[in-house]
Motif scaffolding. Structure first.
Motif, PDB file in Angstrom:
ATOM      1  N   UNK A 140       0.965  -1.023  -0.069  1.00 45.95           N
ATOM      2  CA  UNK A 140      -0.049   0.192   0.078  1.00 45.95           C
ATOM      3  C   UNK A 140       0.737   1.090  -0.043  1.00 45.95           C
ATOM      4  N   UNK A 141       1.890   1.193   0.735  1.00 47.77           N
ATOM      5  CA  UNK A 141       2.805   2.505   0.699  1.00 47.77           C
ATOM      6  C   UNK A 141       3.563   2.562  -0.635  1.00 47.77           C
ATOM      7  N   UNK A 142       3.926   1.452  -1.271  1.00 43.02           N
ATOM      8  CA  UNK A 142       4.392   1.451  -2.480  1.00 43.02           C
ATOM      9  C   UNK A 142       3.449   2.167  -3.509  1.00 43.02           C
ATOM     10  N   UNK A 143       2.360   1.716  -3.615  1.00 42.70           N
ATOM     11  CA  UNK A 143       1.376   2.259  -4.589  1.00 42.70           C
ATOM     12  C   UNK A 143       1.283   3.716  -4.205  1.00 42.70           C
ATOM     13  N   UNK A 144       0.989   3.969  -3.173  1.00 49.14           N
ATOM     14  CA  UNK A 144       0.702   5.220  -2.652  1.00 49.14           C
ATOM     15  C   UNK A 144       1.872   6.315  -3.254  1.00 49.14           C
ATOM     16  N   UNK A 145       2.968   5.668  -2.867  1.00 49.34           N
ATOM     17  CA  UNK A 145       4.359   6.804  -2.992  1.00 49.34           C
ATOM     18  C   UNK A 145       4.371   6.878  -4.617  1.00 49.34           C
ATOM     19  N   UNK A 146       3.976   5.751  -5.489  1.00 56.16           N
ATOM     20  CA  UNK A 146       4.172   5.826  -7.000  1.00 56.16           C
ATOM     21  C   UNK A 146       2.992   6.913  -7.539  1.00 56.16           C
ATOM     22  N   UNK A 147       1.880   7.086  -6.876  1.00 59.70           N
ATOM     23  CA  UNK A 147       0.888   7.905  -7.175  1.00 59.70           C
ATOM     24  C   UNK A 147       1.035   9.335  -6.628  1.00 59.70           C
ATOM     25  N   UNK A 148       1.565   9.416  -5.705  1.00 53.78           N
ATOM     26  CA  UNK A 148       1.938  10.829  -5.083  1.00 53.78           C
ATOM     27  C   UNK A 148       3.040  11.375  -5.802  1.00 53.78           C
ATOM     28  N   UNK A 149       4.017  10.533  -6.341  1.00 58.22           N
ATOM     29  CA  UNK A 149       5.054  10.855  -7.175  1.00 58.22           C
ATOM     30  C   UNK A 149       4.385  11.422  -8.440  1.00 58.22           C
ATOM     31  N   UNK A 150       3.711  10.693  -9.081  1.00 54.11           N
ATOM     32  CA  UNK A 150       3.139  10.911 -10.526  1.00 54.11           C
ATOM     33  C   UNK A 150       2.210  12.196 -10.269  1.00 54.11           C
ATOM     34  N   UNK A 151       1.564  12.394  -9.173  1.00 54.67           N
ATOM     35  CA  UNK A 151       0.756  13.429  -8.912  1.00 54.67           C
ATOM     36  C   UNK A 151       1.711  14.954  -8.762  1.00 54.67           C
ATOM     37  N   UNK A 152       2.700  14.538  -8.416  1.00 48.07           N
ATOM     38  CA  UNK A 152       3.602  15.738  -7.983  1.00 48.07           C
ATOM     39  C   UNK A 152       3.870  16.545  -9.371  1.00 48.07           C
ATOM     40  N   UNK A 153       3.842  15.987 -10.448  1.00 46.81           N
ATOM     41  CA  UNK A 153       4.224  16.417 -11.597  1.00 46.81           C
ATOM     42  C   UNK A 153       3.101  17.338 -12.072  1.00 46.81           C
TER      43      UNK A 153
END
Length: 339
Positions: A315-328
């Motif tokens: 869950x932390x991995x998926x959330x981090x990928x999502x937040x990383x992408x959203x940061x763009x």
């Protein structure tokens, strides 16, 4: 936020009764459990999550559900640009999405083009030849052993124990097998590099970060040189030992990290990627290929396995990928923080 997930399921593979397909044709596609796992993570963060699939109906569903962001893991159905199909469609629609852009995905799927980029950065890669037809075999020198695989496939598609060839008879047989099974896909013949297999995970954007280095080896120590063939990948729990962190010197790790980050930046990849290397007995590293769309099954896949060994939950991995992408996308990122 209204989020859509784009994907291809193994059951979605279009199969014609008049056209034979190889047994691993759907190998890169996902099981429903993977889509459900990603949906659960994003839903628990308070988002409204819709499943969009990975065909042209995506357009209708985006309009129907008012999708604001897409979490993309779609592999596409055919051609060397297949991984770029959904991202290109999303860009046409002006919909923000996770993962690399169409050019990055298409460029890295073609293993020969990716190798040429690596060579331009003075990163070693095995010598290689690209064959468009069987009669081009005469161009390959007698410098065995070689490793033979499709030019633009992933998830070990086309790779078998027989992919390592020791003589011209084996080479001809293996190249013919690939041409017979993977029509319209050129064949890559590359110098076989004995030694250790390492994978480097990268996550982030500005700047990208090394997520970890993991070594893959056979559990049975009698098998010295690791080969991620389809036979091995389908029985990974019984056959593969994942060593994290990889047992290499700090100096060696720094070289690998530098190579992975240089490639990530040069390909202009985004959010995440995984780079595969071989380390020969002399300690030299050879770039094999890059996967900017690594598998995100909650139970398997090198990126997820590495994360778990690092102590990072799914869950932390998926959330981090999502937040990383959203940061763009600053406006979406700020709106999400305020939720």
């Amino acid at each position: 936020m209204r989020i859509g997930i784009t994907y291809n399921l193994k059951s979605d593979l279009p199969i014609s009764s008049s056209v034979s397909v190889p047994e691993d044709a759907a190998e890169e596609f996902d099981h429903p459990e993977t889509i459900e796992a990603i949906q659960e993570v994003l839903s628990k963060e308070g988002h409204e999550v819709h499943l969009l699939g990975g065909d042209l109906r995506v357009v209708e569903k985006i309009k129907e559900f008012g999708i604001e962001f897409v979490f993309n893991i779609a592999e596409g159905f055919q051609g060397r640009n297949r991984e770029a199909h959904i991202p290109a469609l999303l860009e046409l629609l002006g919909i923000p999405y996770s993962g690399s852009d169409p050019l990055g995905l298409a460029l890295t799927l073609d293993k020969a083009l990716a190798k040429r980029i690596a060579l331009s950065l003075w990163i070693l890669t095995p010598k290689f030849w690209v064959l468009d037809e069987l009669r081009s075999l005469c161009e390959i020198p007698d410098q065995f052993p070689f490793f033979v695989k499709p030019l633009w496939e992933g998830s070990s598609k086309g790779i078998r124990f027989s992919s390592r060839v020791e003589n011209r008879e084996q080479l001809e047989k293996e190249v013919k097998r690939l041409f017979d099974n993977y029509t319209r896909v050129p064949v890559l013949v590359e110098e076989y590099i004995p030694g250790r297999e390492l994978t480097v995970a990268v996550i982030g954007n500005e700047p990208p970060e090394i997520f970890g280095i993991m070594e893959l080896e056979f559990k049975n120590q009698k098998n010295k040189d690791f080969c991620y063939s389809l036979e091995v990948k389908r029985s990974w729990q019984d056959t593969v030992a994942y060593q994290f962190p990889a047992a290499i010197s700090r100096e060696a790790a720094q070289i690998l990290e530098r190579h992975a980050l240089d490639l990530f930046k040069t390909f202009r990849l985004r959010d995440m990627a995984r780079f595969d290397f071989r380390m020969n007995p002399d300690g030299k590293f050879y770039f094999l290929e890059v996967n900017p769309l690594p598998g995100l099954s909650p139970d398997s896949g090198d990126f997820v396995i590495l994360a778990k060994k690092k102590g990072v939950s799914y869950s932390v991995l998926i959330s981090r990928i999502f937040q990383t992408a959203l940061g763009r996308y600053p406006s979406l990122f700020q709106a999400n923080k305020q939720v």
